[in-house]
Each structure stands twice: as structure tokens, then as C-alpha cells.
Design an enzyme around this catalytic site. Structure first.
Site, PDB file in Angstrom:
ATOM      1  N   SER A   1      -3.527  19.067  29.237  1.00  0.00           N
ATOM      2  CA  SER A   1      -2.636  17.918  29.413  1.00  0.00           C
ATOM      3  C   SER A   1      -1.625  18.103  30.542  1.00  0.00           C
ATOM      4  O   SER A   1      -1.235  19.217  30.874  1.00  0.00           O
ATOM      5  CB  SER A   1      -1.886  17.655  28.109  1.00  0.00           C
ATOM      6  OG  SER A   1      -1.236  18.831  27.673  1.00  0.00           O
TER       7      SER A   1
ATOM      8  N   GLN B   1       1.865  18.342  31.409  1.00  0.00           N
ATOM      9  CA  GLN B   1       2.863  18.825  30.462  1.00  0.00           C
ATOM     10  C   GLN B   1       3.997  19.538  31.177  1.00  0.00           C
ATOM     11  O   GLN B   1       3.929  19.835  32.367  1.00  0.00           O
ATOM     12  CB  GLN B   1       2.204  19.789  29.462  1.00  0.00           C
ATOM     13  CG  GLN B   1       1.554  21.002  30.117  1.00  0.00           C
ATOM     14  CD  GLN B   1       0.852  21.894  29.107  1.00  0.00           C
ATOM     15  OE1 GLN B   1       1.287  23.006  28.884  1.00  0.00           O
ATOM     16  NE2 GLN B   1      -0.234  21.413  28.506  1.00  0.00           N
TER      17      GLN B   1
ATOM     18  N   HIS C   1       7.449  22.401  29.830  1.00  0.00           N
ATOM     19  CA  HIS C   1       8.063  23.114  28.708  1.00  0.00           C
ATOM     20  C   HIS C   1       9.579  23.034  28.833  1.00  0.00           C
ATOM     21  O   HIS C   1      10.122  23.192  29.925  1.00  0.00           O
ATOM     22  CB  HIS C   1       7.598  24.568  28.686  1.00  0.00           C
ATOM     23  CG  HIS C   1       6.106  24.692  28.666  1.00  0.00           C
ATOM     24  ND1 HIS C   1       5.336  24.219  27.624  1.00  0.00           N
ATOM     25  CD2 HIS C   1       5.234  25.190  29.583  1.00  0.00           C
ATOM     26  CE1 HIS C   1       4.056  24.441  27.893  1.00  0.00           C
ATOM     27  NE2 HIS C   1       3.971  25.018  29.076  1.00  0.00           N
TER      28      HIS C   1
ATOM     29  N   LYS D   1       9.694  28.182  27.027  1.00  0.00           N
ATOM     30  CA  LYS D   1       8.323  28.660  27.153  1.00  0.00           C
ATOM     31  C   LYS D   1       7.930  28.806  28.625  1.00  0.00           C
ATOM     32  O   LYS D   1       6.965  28.187  29.070  1.00  0.00           O
ATOM     33  CB  LYS D   1       7.368  27.699  26.424  1.00  0.00           C
ATOM     34  CG  LYS D   1       5.974  28.289  26.196  1.00  0.00           C
ATOM     35  CD  LYS D   1       5.024  27.223  25.665  1.00  0.00           C
ATOM     36  CE  LYS D   1       3.622  27.769  25.507  1.00  0.00           C
ATOM     37  NZ  LYS D   1       2.650  26.725  25.200  1.00  0.00           N
TER      38      LYS D   1
ATOM     39  N   GLU E   1       5.988  30.346  31.617  1.00  0.00           N
ATOM     40  CA  GLU E   1       4.676  30.997  31.569  1.00  0.00           C
ATOM     41  C   GLU E   1       4.168  31.291  32.967  1.00  0.00           C
ATOM     42  O   GLU E   1       4.578  30.659  33.951  1.00  0.00           O
ATOM     43  CB  GLU E   1       3.665  30.147  30.777  1.00  0.00           C
ATOM     44  CG  GLU E   1       3.525  28.717  31.221  1.00  0.00           C
ATOM     45  CD  GLU E   1       2.778  27.845  30.208  1.00  0.00           C
ATOM     46  OE1 GLU E   1       2.687  28.198  29.017  1.00  0.00           O
ATOM     47  OE2 GLU E   1       2.298  26.785  30.619  1.00  0.00           O
TER      48      GLU E   1
ATOM     49  N   HIS F   1       2.965  20.356  35.046  1.00  0.00           N
ATOM     50  CA  HIS F   1       1.750  21.087  35.404  1.00  0.00           C
ATOM     51  C   HIS F   1       0.597  20.713  34.481  1.00  0.00           C
ATOM     52  O   HIS F   1       0.792  20.131  33.410  1.00  0.00           O
ATOM     53  CB  HIS F   1       1.987  22.600  35.357  1.00  0.00           C
ATOM     54  CG  HIS F   1       2.330  23.122  33.992  1.00  0.00           C
ATOM     55  ND1 HIS F   1       3.605  23.050  33.472  1.00  0.00           N
ATOM     56  CD2 HIS F   1       1.576  23.712  33.020  1.00  0.00           C
ATOM     57  CE1 HIS F   1       3.622  23.590  32.262  1.00  0.00           C
ATOM     58  NE2 HIS F   1       2.401  23.989  31.952  1.00  0.00           N
TER      59      HIS F   1
ATOM     60  N   ARG G   1       4.063  16.599  26.333  1.00  0.00           N
ATOM     61  CA  ARG G   1       2.841  16.125  27.008  1.00  0.00           C
ATOM     62  C   ARG G   1       2.936  14.640  27.347  1.00  0.00           C
ATOM     63  O   ARG G   1       3.605  13.891  26.659  1.00  0.00           O
ATOM     64  CB  ARG G   1       1.614  16.336  26.116  1.00  0.00           C
ATOM     65  CG  ARG G   1       1.357  17.764  25.735  1.00  0.00           C
ATOM     66  CD  ARG G   1       0.139  17.892  24.822  1.00  0.00           C
ATOM     67  NE  ARG G   1      -0.113  19.285  24.477  1.00  0.00           N
ATOM     68  CZ  ARG G   1       0.470  19.916  23.470  1.00  0.00           C
ATOM     69  NH1 ARG G   1       1.319  19.267  22.695  1.00  0.00           N
ATOM     70  NH2 ARG G   1       0.190  21.176  23.230  1.00  0.00           N
TER      71      ARG G   1
ATOM     72  N   LYS H   1      -3.591  14.812  22.197  1.00  0.00           N
ATOM     73  CA  LYS H   1      -2.469  15.248  21.354  1.00  0.00           C
ATOM     74  C   LYS H   1      -1.278  14.299  21.471  1.00  0.00           C
ATOM     75  O   LYS H   1      -1.281  13.356  22.250  1.00  0.00           O
ATOM     76  CB  LYS H   1      -2.044  16.667  21.753  1.00  0.00           C
ATOM     77  CG  LYS H   1      -3.093  17.733  21.450  1.00  0.00           C
ATOM     78  CD  LYS H   1      -2.553  19.108  21.800  1.00  0.00           C
ATOM     79  CE  LYS H   1      -3.572  20.189  21.486  1.00  0.00           C
ATOM     80  NZ  LYS H   1      -3.093  21.520  21.893  1.00  0.00           N
TER      81      LYS H   1
END
Length: 422
Positions: free
Chosen positions: A108, A110, A112, A135, A137, A275, A294, A300
Site C-alpha cells: 500500500s 503508506q 508511518h 516505525k 524502517e 512510500h 494507508r 486494508k
């Protein structure tokens, strides 16, 4: 028993629908490499390998001398294994989750949240945002890896607004004009970009589908007639539309950079960075959180308002999204990916064929070690017996412990190591 402080793990596999299928998946190959008894089903997706102590995928300890069955239980009993700084800073928790991803269809669109927003979202909507942590990453490519990351330079977005009338329709004439007029003023550009993106994301489904179908029809016809559609990302558009027909996320390719990583290259995704992973295999390391906002290319829960409010609307070229790794000055075999957050650092250890003995140096942090290529026998005073490492083997190494490797493969060895260097 506490004296065993280095031990092998059996790690959780996530079979999400977007994963590569059967032995096309790097995850599946690592699973059977690391466990001779593992079975890979030819028609099943193998999307993620989780190496860590996350409650949704706590690693199993592969050492019958240890009473605890999972890594999370063991760390709870022996928190000193984290290293004193890590234990104190992260309240006795392993602060990162280490993963391998094998992506076949797009994940997706999205972002964070930072810790402040994560706390607010968790309080308001705990069913969608399960914790209060950020989050950040990092993805490190194992194979050619494609993703969307960050807003493109404004000049590129303006060019797409001219070349793609359906995109222009969804953004709207007023917002497009505002973006054009903002060039040269970073604050105005950021506000204009937010207005453009939010307007596009806010359309009702029917209008999105009409415009997307029109664009897909035109690109398909042009491609069939032998016309070059690369100037409007034709191939990527058709690929995403085939995976998520009628999805507003298909238009995000005109806002976001299309980043292609070669093996060993990385991208870091900080808070509020838009991203989406598109295709390929990667190592991923992240802070221990499940918070994802998202807004497209997903079945989702979608939270468009939160996403549009939180995003970092700072345009930058795709090349700026590639995160540099640094050579370890004390070890020529080690490349360090050290992101601007305290939660994790990743090391790539490439041992050449000429080296048969190699020492994995101690660090003041628990670490997780994954063998990607090659074979070795490992010894450590904290293991009490020899450790066999093959492609797919995963080891937990307590803080301040070392592992000596006797390399048995002819072509050297490649490992990745996640730890927390405070």
C-alpha cells in the site's frame, strides 16, 4: 539456562497475498536453506520472514538446553542480554524487528507516524493503530528492488500535470496553478503540494475509476501502436492497475519518486515519508511497531485524512532517497547502514573466498545474524557447542558476545546483522 547466550532461531513466516510465490520467493529459499525439514508449497506466497521478538511473530529458540521456547520469553527472563544501554533506553525490549521481504505485487501507499502522532492515533483508534511507537524502517535490496518513495521534484509533477489530463482533472486546475506559482518558495510549494495531493485523494471512487479507465485505455492503445509511453510511466501504471484496478493509488506514481535499488543499495523511510514497495527482495529493519497509515493500493483499512495531514511534503529527486552505507574503518568486510534513529543499525558482512576464519566482533547490543550466502561452523564461548550456519540460518547473539566462523564454502559468505548502537 543463562550461560547459553548465542543460539539459533526458527523465525516466523508471513504468507501475505502480495508475496512472491513458492521458490520464486527469497523468503522461501532462506526458510528451506535454514531448515532441512521445512516444506515450501509451490502455490503459496512467502512474503516476510520476521526475525525478532514481536508478539505477532516471536522467533522460536532452536536449542533444547534453553527452557524458554521463544526469543521474547528469553529476553524477558534475561534482559541483560540486550546490553545495559539498550535495556535501559528501551525498557527491557528488543527495539527492532529484522525482516526479509519478497514482494510480488505492490504494497500500500503508506507512511508511518512519529511517536507523538502514534500516541494520539493509538488513543483514538486502537483497533487500527495498535501501539504508541514510531516505525522508521530501512530496506536494503537483495535483488533489484523497486519502490515509490517521497514526493518528486515539483518540475516533474508539473510535467505530468501537463502530459496526463486525467491526473490534471483529479488534482484540479486551481491546485495545479497554485503549485506552478509556488516554484522557488519552499514553504508555499509544500502547502501547494499538500493541496494537490489531498484533492486527488479525496475524490469519490466513481470519478477515480472513470479517469483511471480513460488513462489506462489510452496508454494501452498507445503501447499497442508502438508509441513510447515511458514519459508518463505507462508500464508502471498498467502494472499497478492490473494489480489494483480502479485504485486511486495508481495515480500516486505522478506524485512520488520511482526508486530502483540495486543489490546492496538501501532506502531509509523516516516518519511521515510516503512510500510503497513495488517489487523485489530486500532485507528490512524497523522499530518494533505495527503503526501504518494507508491510502491506496491495498484492501486494508484506509485513512486518507490522517495520511494527507501527516505527510512530509518536501519534494526531492529519487537519487536523494538512496541511503548511503559506510565502510567500517576497523573491518573491511563490514558495511554499516546507520540510520538517523537510535532503534537499529544494520551491517552487511561480506567475507571473501580467501578468508577461512572470521570473527564476528562483539557489540554492546543484542544482535540478530542472518546468513544469506555460504556455509560456516560457528563457535562462541556463549554457545557451549558448535553452530552450523548455512544460507537461511539465523542466530541470536547476546550483547558483548563474539562468534568465530570457520568458513566451509568455497565462495565466501554474506551475512546481515541487526543491532542497536547507542
Amino acid at each position: 539456562m543463562e550461560e547459553v547466550r548465542v543460539f539459533p532461531l526458527t523465525c516466523a513466516v508471513q504468507n501475505y497475498a502480495w508475496g512472491k510465490v513458492g521458490l520464486d520467493s527469497e523468503v522461501a529459499k532462506l526458510v528451506i536453506g535454514g531448515d532441512a525439514l521445512a516444506v515450501v508449497e509451490a502455490d503459496k506466497p512467502y512474503a516476510e520472514l520476521w526475525m525478532g521478538a514481536h508478539p505477532k511473530g516471536d522467533a522460536q529458540i532452536k536449542d533444547n538446553r534453553i527452557a524458554q521456547t521463544t526469543l521474547g520469553q528469553w529476553i524477558a527472563h534475561f534482559p541483560a542480554c540486550l546490553g545495559s544501554k539498550v535495556k535501559d533506553t528501551f525498557q527491557g525490549q528488543l527495539p527492532f524487528l529484522f525482516k526479509v521481504l519478497s514482494v510480488n505485487t505492490a504494497l500500500s501507499i503508506q507512511a508511518h507516524p512519529n511517536k507523538e502522532l502514534a500516541t494520539r492515533l493509538h488513543t483514538q483508534f486502537p483497533e487500527h493503530y495498535p501501539d504508541t511507537n514510531h516505525k522508521p524502517e530501512m530496506a536494503i535490496a537483495l535483488t533489484r528492488f523497486e519502490g515509490l518513495c517521497g514526493f518528486r521534484p515539483v518540475e516533474e509533477i508539473l510535467e505530468f500535470l501537463e502530459k496526463v489530463p486525467e491526473f490534471h482533472t483529479l488534482v484540479g486546475h486551481g491546485a495545479a496553478q497554485e503549485l506552478r506559482a509556488s516554484v522557488g518558495d519552499a514553504d508555499r510549494t509544500s502547502q501547494a503540494l499538500k493541496r494537490c495531493f489531498t484533492r486527488m485523494m479525496d475524490w469519490e471512487k466513481k470519478v477515480v475509476v472513470e479517469n483511471l479507465n480513460e488513462l489506462v485505455k489510452r496508454v494501452t492503445e498507445d503501447a499497442a501502436a508502438g508509441k513510447d509511453t515511458s514519459g508518463i510511466n505507462g508500464d508502471l501504471l498498467l502494472r499497478l492497475h492490473s494489480q489494483y484496478p480502479g485504485d486511486i493509488g495508481c495515480f500516486s506514481i505522478y506524485f512520488l519518486n520511482h526508486v530502483v535499488l540495486n543489490p546492496g543499495q538501501a532506502m531509509f523511510l523516516g516518519a511521515n515519508e510516503p512510500h510503497a514497495y513495488l517489487y523485489g527482495d530486500c532485507i528490512e529493519c524497523m522499530a518494533c511497531s505495527d503503526n501504518t497509515v494507508r491510502a491506496g493500493l491495498t484492501p486494508k483499512y484506509i485513512d486518507v485524512n490522517t495520511l494527507c495531514e501527516m505527510l512530509n511534503y518536501s519534494p526531492a529527486p529519487a537519487s536523494s532517497k538512496i541511503f548511503p552505507c559506510l565502510q567500517d574503518p576497523s573491518d573491511p568486510c563490514v558495511s554499516i547502514y546507520n540510520p538517523p534513529v537510535p532503534d537499529f543499525t544494520v551491517m552487511r558482512i561480506q567475507i571473501p573466498a580467501s578468508v577461512k576464519q572470521y570473527n564476528i566482533a562483539p557489540v554492546d547490543s543484542a544482535s540478530i545474524l542472518l546468513a544469506i550466502e555460504g556455509e560456516a561452523t560457528g563457535t562462541s564461548p556463549a554457545a557451549l557447542s558448535d553452530l552450523t550456519l548455512t544460507r537461511g540460518s539465523v542466530l541470536f547473539v547476546s550483547a558483548n558476545e563474539s562468534v568465530s566462523l570457520h568458513i566451509t564454502s568455497q565462495s565466501g559468505m554474506t551475512l546481515f546483522r541487526a543491532c542497536c548502537l547507542l
